[in-house]
Design a protein around this motif. Structure first.
Motif, PDB file in Angstrom:
ATOM      1  N   ALA A 443       0.879  -1.217  -0.023  1.00 22.89           N
ATOM      2  CA  ALA A 443      -0.117   0.053  -0.101  1.00 22.89           C
ATOM      3  C   ALA A 443       0.820   1.481   0.053  1.00 22.89           C
ATOM      4  O   ALA A 443       0.542   2.295  -0.611  1.00 22.89           O
ATOM      5  CB  ALA A 443      -0.903  -0.044   1.233  1.00 22.89           C
ATOM      6  N   ALA A 444       1.859   1.448   0.999  1.00 21.21           N
ATOM      7  CA  ALA A 444       2.816   2.456   0.893  1.00 21.21           C
ATOM      8  C   ALA A 444       3.521   2.777  -0.500  1.00 21.21           C
ATOM      9  O   ALA A 444       3.633   3.731  -1.037  1.00 21.21           O
ATOM     10  CB  ALA A 444       3.959   2.154   1.955  1.00 21.21           C
ATOM     11  N   GLU A 445       3.954   1.577  -1.300  1.00 18.30           N
ATOM     12  CA  GLU A 445       4.653   1.513  -2.562  1.00 18.30           C
ATOM     13  C   GLU A 445       3.568   2.380  -3.572  1.00 18.30           C
ATOM     14  O   GLU A 445       3.971   3.017  -4.398  1.00 18.30           O
ATOM     15  CB  GLU A 445       5.000   0.287  -3.056  1.00 18.30           C
ATOM     16  CG  GLU A 445       6.040   0.349  -4.312  1.00 18.30           C
ATOM     17  CD  GLU A 445       6.473  -0.836  -4.629  1.00 18.30           C
ATOM     18  OE1 GLU A 445       6.791  -1.293  -5.846  1.00 18.30           O
ATOM     19  OE2 GLU A 445       6.536  -1.936  -3.744  1.00 18.30           O
ATOM     20  N   LEU A 446       2.312   1.822  -3.469  1.00 18.51           N
ATOM     21  CA  LEU A 446       1.200   2.321  -4.384  1.00 18.51           C
ATOM     22  C   LEU A 446       1.217   3.830  -4.232  1.00 18.51           C
ATOM     23  O   LEU A 446       0.995   4.579  -5.272  1.00 18.51           O
ATOM     24  CB  LEU A 446       0.016   1.610  -4.192  1.00 18.51           C
ATOM     25  CG  LEU A 446      -1.333   2.143  -5.148  1.00 18.51           C
ATOM     26  CD1 LEU A 446      -0.591   1.967  -6.374  1.00 18.51           C
ATOM     27  CD2 LEU A 446      -2.222   1.355  -4.781  1.00 18.51           C
ATOM     28  N   ALA A 447       1.224   4.238  -3.064  1.00 22.48           N
ATOM     29  CA  ALA A 447       0.914   5.740  -2.630  1.00 22.48           C
ATOM     30  C   ALA A 447       2.059   6.383  -2.961  1.00 22.48           C
ATOM     31  O   ALA A 447       1.899   7.669  -3.595  1.00 22.48           O
ATOM     32  CB  ALA A 447       0.602   5.869  -0.870  1.00 22.48           C
ATOM     33  N   ARG A 448       3.347   5.991  -2.973  1.00 24.37           N
ATOM     34  CA  ARG A 448       4.250   6.617  -3.418  1.00 24.37           C
ATOM     35  C   ARG A 448       4.417   6.871  -4.854  1.00 24.37           C
ATOM     36  O   ARG A 448       4.647   7.975  -5.502  1.00 24.37           O
ATOM     37  CB  ARG A 448       5.673   5.985  -3.007  1.00 24.37           C
ATOM     38  CG  ARG A 448       6.066   6.255  -1.559  1.00 24.37           C
ATOM     39  CD  ARG A 448       7.553   5.693  -1.259  1.00 24.37           C
ATOM     40  NE  ARG A 448       7.839   4.265  -1.829  1.00 24.37           N
ATOM     41  CZ  ARG A 448       7.463   3.452  -0.692  1.00 24.37           C
ATOM     42  NH1 ARG A 448       6.936   3.509   0.846  1.00 24.37           N
ATOM     43  NH2 ARG A 448       7.682   2.127  -0.926  1.00 24.37           N
ATOM     44  N   ARG A 464      -2.194   9.102   0.738  1.00 30.44           N
ATOM     45  CA  ARG A 464      -1.814   8.429   1.882  1.00 30.44           C
ATOM     46  C   ARG A 464      -2.539   7.175   2.044  1.00 30.44           C
ATOM     47  O   ARG A 464      -3.327   6.718   1.645  1.00 30.44           O
ATOM     48  CB  ARG A 464      -2.059   9.549   3.124  1.00 30.44           C
ATOM     49  CG  ARG A 464      -3.738   9.689   3.545  1.00 30.44           C
ATOM     50  CD  ARG A 464      -3.831  10.811   4.110  1.00 30.44           C
ATOM     51  NE  ARG A 464      -5.101  11.237   4.781  1.00 30.44           N
ATOM     52  CZ  ARG A 464      -6.031  11.682   3.754  1.00 30.44           C
ATOM     53  NH1 ARG A 464      -5.553  12.165   2.559  1.00 30.44           N
ATOM     54  NH2 ARG A 464      -7.211  11.958   4.271  1.00 30.44           N
ATOM     55  N   VAL A 465      -1.761   6.452   2.992  1.00 31.67           N
ATOM     56  CA  VAL A 465      -2.321   5.174   3.558  1.00 31.67           C
ATOM     57  C   VAL A 465      -2.843   5.212   5.053  1.00 31.67           C
ATOM     58  O   VAL A 465      -2.515   5.982   5.779  1.00 31.67           O
ATOM     59  CB  VAL A 465      -1.100   4.039   3.523  1.00 31.67           C
ATOM     60  CG1 VAL A 465      -1.465   2.810   4.206  1.00 31.67           C
ATOM     61  CG2 VAL A 465      -0.560   4.103   2.242  1.00 31.67           C
ATOM     62  N   ARG A 477      -5.582   1.149   3.461  1.00 31.42           N
ATOM     63  CA  ARG A 477      -6.146   1.927   2.062  1.00 31.42           C
ATOM     64  C   ARG A 477      -5.599   2.867   1.840  1.00 31.42           C
ATOM     65  O   ARG A 477      -4.972   3.653   2.275  1.00 31.42           O
ATOM     66  CB  ARG A 477      -7.753   2.381   2.632  1.00 31.42           C
ATOM     67  CG  ARG A 477      -8.735   1.357   3.051  1.00 31.42           C
ATOM     68  CD  ARG A 477      -9.920   1.828   3.436  1.00 31.42           C
ATOM     69  NE  ARG A 477     -10.093   2.736   4.471  1.00 31.42           N
ATOM     70  CZ  ARG A 477     -10.729   4.126   4.200  1.00 31.42           C
ATOM     71  NH1 ARG A 477     -11.172   4.430   3.423  1.00 31.42           N
ATOM     72  NH2 ARG A 477     -10.531   4.924   5.546  1.00 31.42           N
ATOM     73  N   VAL A 478      -5.265   3.040   0.349  1.00 33.26           N
ATOM     74  CA  VAL A 478      -4.695   4.031  -0.308  1.00 33.26           C
ATOM     75  C   VAL A 478      -5.798   4.978  -0.539  1.00 33.26           C
ATOM     76  O   VAL A 478      -6.596   4.720  -1.537  1.00 33.26           O
ATOM     77  CB  VAL A 478      -3.734   3.437  -1.513  1.00 33.26           C
ATOM     78  CG1 VAL A 478      -3.179   4.804  -2.056  1.00 33.26           C
ATOM     79  CG2 VAL A 478      -2.857   2.450  -1.012  1.00 33.26           C
TER      80      VAL A 478
END
Length: 507
Positions: A443-448, A464-465, A477-478
């Protein structure tokens, strides 16, 4: 789950069709998009003929005309965004490829395939003679045939190139996975006897029905997930583009049922105005279209609120009704195609004679040079706005189109559209959600990835996540927002170039 797989799956989910070209420049290279992919509409005469692509929603702007004749189309399978080709089936079940880069049309009449399917718009898989598995492609030398030990009942191609096969043996169902062109079994699982099967667009799960139970299997390792009990045997089911939800209708029950994949629980959805017959999912995940068991009513479910917002009237064809990239709902109404605004369901545009065409909406940046050339031309007068009394005059503001042959007769009977209670006033804020994952790092990678994209300045500042507890599990959740209006949230989502959905309220 790796974000690369997630991103690939989202691309597949979002491009129920995507492509562009020009009559004068068939080999024009793609131009890097600074605004995300362009909205397009493919139109082919329903009785067969020359395909054309229009710059949606300016449906009087042709950006590409094919050089070959397309047979009578039944349905689109998938779009190859990289190669710029669309895979479809004609009325006899033969695979058809439309290449938007060179303008060609190819049809593979033999071998005859059953259960034809495609995950990428390039390779079309199907069941051949004696349960064999066949892969057909538009290019030479890439066809493939495999004869398994058991006759295959269903096959589910995956976005990454893998192929999941389903077969029956006595009172059991066997599921196994290959990586074509290899015939070696990469994994298998034995289940109770099943009837229907479905894959998520992301390709991380398949679902199978067994009586009144929904079974799930992870495609990564072919491990089962907890089964979900349903109120009756399903009549139809679809998944959201991200695969986070499964929507189910059952015979003789006037209700939509929703399975949340993270809690592995069934949610009782809204009660329906009548008995349902079929389901169709919006490629961008905003709406579910529900076909009435009788007549020509189609009920519209807003995914963000899980509410049926109203009904439209439409013949139920292989192409229509459909949700266009901007969220408008295109319906076949007599000889014409009408476009309903997604939220209020009012008619804002009618394409005269449009019902005589086969339609497919998609997004792609491959026609960018042609669209740029059109934008440099003198501006045209805006289309007339539909008057306020569209209910009394639903065909106001008609847009003349090319001459075409009369449409094939519809097999539906007109039925009054049911009335619905007024929609409650929307909340003051709206949230844009891209995905919900169990893997925090994914999720963090997708947000970045979304924040770093130069094409989404309205989105990246607020992406943000958010961690949410679902039962005993955590879901990440993104999201982006909140936004003051749904229109603002929709515009930001479209700028991101990612599939998304919007719901009322703060994150």
């Amino acid at each position: 789950m790796r974000t690369s797989l997630f991103a690939l799956a989202l691309a597949v989910a979002a491009c129920g069709g995507e492509r562009e070209r020009s009559t004068s420049a068939a080999n024009a290279p793609s131009v890097a998009s600074s605004r995300g992919p362009d909205y397009l509409a493919l139109r082919v005469p329903r009785r067969g003929g020359t395909p054309e692509v229009f710059a949606y929603p300016a449906l009087d702007s042709i950006v590409w005309t094919g050089q070959g004749r397309v047979p009578v189309l039944a349905r689109v399978l998938a779009f190859d965004e990289t190669g710029g080709a669309l895979a479809a089936l004609d009325s006899s079940g033969a695979p058809v490829h439309i290449d938007f880069r060179i303008g060609s049309v190819t049809r593979r009449a033999t071998p005859r395939l059953q259960r034809a399917s495609s995950a990428d718009g390039f390779a079309v898989f199907g069941i051949g003679a004696k349960g064999s598995v066949v892969r057909l492609t538009p290019g030479a030398g890439a066809d493939w045939t495999h004869t398994p030990k058991l006759p295959v009942r269903d096959l589910l191609p995956q976005p990454g190139g893998a192929l999941v096969l389903v077969a029956d043996s006595a009172d059991r169902t066997i599921v196994w996975q290959l990586q074509p062109p290899e015939s070696r079994v990469a994994g298998s699982i034995m289940l109770e006897k099943t009837e229907r099967s479905l894959r998520t667009p992301v390709g991380d799960r398949i679902y199978l029905t067994s009586g009144d139970r929904l079974l799930g299997v992870r495609t990564r390792d072919l491990e089962p997930v907890p089964a979900v009990a349903l109120p009756a045997a399903p009549r139809a089911l679809v998944t959201s583009p991200s695969g986070d939800r499964v929507y189910v209708i059952a015979d003789s029950i006037r209700q939509l049922f929703i399975i949340d994949r993270y809690s592995e629980q069934m949610i009782e959805g809204p009660r329906l105005p009548g008995f349902p017959r079929d389901l169709r999912m919006d490629p961008m995940g905003g709406y579910v279209l529900i076909r009435a068991a009788s007549g020509d009513s189609v009920w519209v479910l807003d995914v963000g609120t899980d509410r049926v917002t109203g009904a439209v009237q439409s013949a139920w064809r292989g192409d229509l009704p459909a949700v266009a990239p901007d969220g408008r709902i295109a319906v076949a109404r007599g000889p014409d195609v009408a476009f309903h605004e997604g939220q209020g369901l009012t008619v804002d545009t009618v394409i005269a004679g449009g019902s005589s065409d086969f339609w497919h909406f998609f997004s792609w940046d491959g026609f960018r040079p042609q669209l740029a050339a059109q934008e440099e031309e003198a501006p045209v007068d805006p289309l007339p706005e539909a008057p306020d009394d569209t209910a009394a005059n639903p065909f106001a503001g008609q847009l003349a189109t090319r001459d075409s042959s009369p449409p094939a007769p519809d097999d539906t009977v007109a039925q009054p559209v049911p009335e619905f209670a007024p929609r409650p006033a929307p909340a003051a804020e709206f949230t844009l959600q891209f995905s919900a994952l169990r893997d925090e790092s994914a999720a963090a990678e997708l947000a970045r990835e979304i924040r770093d994209a130069r094409t989404s300045p309205r989105v990246m500042a607020t992406v943000r996540v958010v961690a949410t507890s679902v039962g005993e599990s955590m879901v990440y959740r993104v999201i982006a927002g909140p936004f003051r209006t749904r229109t603002d949230a929709e515009a930001a989502g479209q700028q991101s170039g990612k599939p998304y959905w919007v719901y009322e309220g703060a994150p």
